[in-house]
Design an enzyme around this catalytic site. Structure first.
Site, PDB file in Angstrom:
ATOM      1  N   ARG A  72      44.517  46.685  50.253  1.00  0.00           N
ATOM      2  CA  ARG A  72      43.342  45.982  50.165  1.00  0.00           C
ATOM      3  C   ARG A  72      43.401  45.278  51.414  1.00  0.00           C
ATOM      4  O   ARG A  72      44.389  44.501  51.786  1.00  0.00           O
ATOM      5  CB  ARG A  72      43.353  45.167  48.850  1.00  0.00           C
ATOM      6  N   ARG A 117      35.988  25.802  44.620  1.00  0.00           N
ATOM      7  CA  ARG A 117      34.973  26.032  46.100  1.00  0.00           C
ATOM      8  C   ARG A 117      33.586  25.624  45.565  1.00  0.00           C
ATOM      9  O   ARG A 117      32.940  25.972  44.453  1.00  0.00           O
ATOM     10  CB  ARG A 117      34.845  27.456  46.492  1.00  0.00           C
ATOM     11  N   GLY A 176      33.376  36.397  33.847  1.00  0.00           N
ATOM     12  CA  GLY A 176      32.252  37.313  33.242  1.00  0.00           C
ATOM     13  C   GLY A 176      32.590  38.160  32.265  1.00  0.00           C
ATOM     14  O   GLY A 176      31.673  38.382  31.068  1.00  0.00           O
ATOM     15  N   GLU A 212      39.905  46.556  40.424  1.00  0.00           N
ATOM     16  CA  GLU A 212      40.015  46.812  41.917  1.00  0.00           C
ATOM     17  C   GLU A 212      41.059  47.739  42.529  1.00  0.00           C
ATOM     18  O   GLU A 212      40.941  48.617  43.101  1.00  0.00           O
ATOM     19  CB  GLU A 212      40.066  45.584  42.516  1.00  0.00           C
TER      20      GLU A 212
END
Ligand code: AMP
Length: 401
Positions: free
Chosen positions: A93, A243, A334, A386
């Site tokens: 990645r 953030r 989610g 992922e």
């Protein structure tokens, strides 16, 4: 034959070993707190019967080079992999591929040089990714290695979507533009959604919401990303754990003038002390939900702000796409937070988005739908993966080479 996927963070190394041809997970591991005196290392081994065996080790891992050695030791000790050179490929990645990479690529010296050049755009991540690649190449010089970029999926965004309204020369000279992140996840869940709906991806307008500690939204038209909420860096867009997401940039000038904060202070403020944490002191959505249920006003406010920002992005992307067929929720929040899904879809009924409260309260380990029967829009919860997406793309690149 086996495929190894490496995800080197600034102070961690995640890895997963897949068996071919079915890409079954054989082992999964994590080394954390790299750089500390003691770094916990863990490997979970999966066998054919579906049972798990865990190997743990606490050891001093000063840097990523050592982490890869510890990983190889753990894999050997577990019996999952005897020799790193037996691998069919290694998938890495890589967080920032800039404008240079629109798809995964076989790594060679020119790819390494290009990733190195992009370090100023991802100063925490690209160096760790590069070290991971270099050390893996030293130890497995005959194994093909593939870079899979977090930004690549967003390279289809048109210029009017990726440009900031700044002097154009800043784009030409400094490469200031929207790149977007979480691309591997957005691409994977969009594909999974089309598969679940038994419809070709090419005919679907999808809004993908990757909500984890970092959070981003993507508007996906016919499988191509046309907009995303993260920007030059992962700071823009949705409210995240620590953030801020979107804000008036003039707040920074104001704070600098009024309080004397410098660039580094502002960077820390926006990246580490803001978001959910800034509002209620907590950044874990489970804790925030529990506190909100117990009547904690700040936690309630943080949750409401998080969902309101999300709803605004859903609305914006319905406009960008010219209508939506499917909304996908993924990432730790989610996939698991029914309250976030409910609050962010509430009030969108006139846009054809109607949630079924009972379906939404369920939990599954695979894709499930949560829209009401009279909803025009499908609403899906899709577990992201992922590592599997990187393993799949790694195999495709190697097979096509
Ligand atoms: P990720 O970065 O994808 O691992 O997601 C991390 C976020 O998912 C954290 O904010 C967790 O609190 C959140 N999360 C994980 N499980 C749950 C859950 N059961 N309910 C609400 N949030 C959760």
């Amino acid at each position: 034959m086996k495929i190894l996927v490496l995800n080197a963070g600034s102070s961690s190394l995640k890895f997963q070993l897949f068996g071919l041809p079915d890409l079954r997970v054989l082992a999964s591991g994590l080394i954390e707190q790299i750089g500390d005196e003691q770094s916990p290392a863990r490997l979970i081994l999966f066998d054919d019967a579906g049972s798990e065996q865990t190997l743990k080790r606490t050891t001093a891992v000063a840097e990523h080079r050592k982490a890869i050695m510890v990983m190889a030791d753990l894999l050997r000790e577990s019996g999952a992999m005897t020799d790193i050179n037996e691998l069919a490929g290694i998938g890495h990645r890589v967080v920032h591929g800039g404008e240079a990479f629109h798809e995964p690529v076989l790594i060679d010296e020119s790819v390494l040089a290009a990733v190195e050049e992009l370090i100023p755009l991802a100063p925490l991540h690209n160096p760790a990714n590069l070290t991971g690649i270099r050390v893996a190449m030293e130890h497995a010089d005959t194994v093909p290695q593939v870079a899979v970029f977090d930004t690549a999926f967003h390279q289809t965004i048109p210029d009017y979507g990726y440009l900031y309204a700044l002097p154009y020369t800043l784009y030409e000279e400094q490469k200031v533009r929207r790149y977007g992140f979480h691309g591997t996840s957005h691409g994977y869940v969009a594909g999974q959604a089309a598969h679940y709906l038994s419809k070709p991806l090419a005919g679907l307008n999808i809004i993908s919401l990757h909500l984890g500690n970092g959070a981003s939204a993507a508007a996906v038209q016919g499988g191509n990303c046309i907009d995303t909420s993260m920007g030059l860096t992962p700071l823009e867009g949705l409210i995240m754990g620590t953030r801020s997401g979107d804000l008036d940039p003039a707040i920074l000038f104001y704070l600098a003038r009024e309080t004397g904060m410098d660039m580094d202070d502002l960077d820390t403020l926006l990246n580490k002390q803001s978001g959910l944490k800034g509002i209620c002191g907590e950044n874990d959505m489970r804790t925030i939900t529990e506190l909100a249920e117990q009547g904690d006003q700040q936690a309630r406010l943080a949750l409401t702000m998080f969902c309101y920002r999300l709803k605004k992005y859903i609305g914006a992307y319905i406009a960008a796409l010219g209508g939506v067929d499917c909304i996908v929720f993924t990432g730790g929040i989610g996939e698991n937070s029914a309250i976030v899904r409910q609050m962010s879809c509430q009030g969108l009924e006139r846009l054809g988005i109607i949630l079924d409260t009972e379906k939404n309260a369920q939990r599954h380990n695979e894709t499930f739908e949560i829209q009401a029967t009279d909803s025009m829009v499908s609403i899906l919860v899709v577990p992201t993966d992922e590592e599997l997406a990187i393993a799949t793309q790694t195999m495709q690149v190697i097979n096509n080479a």
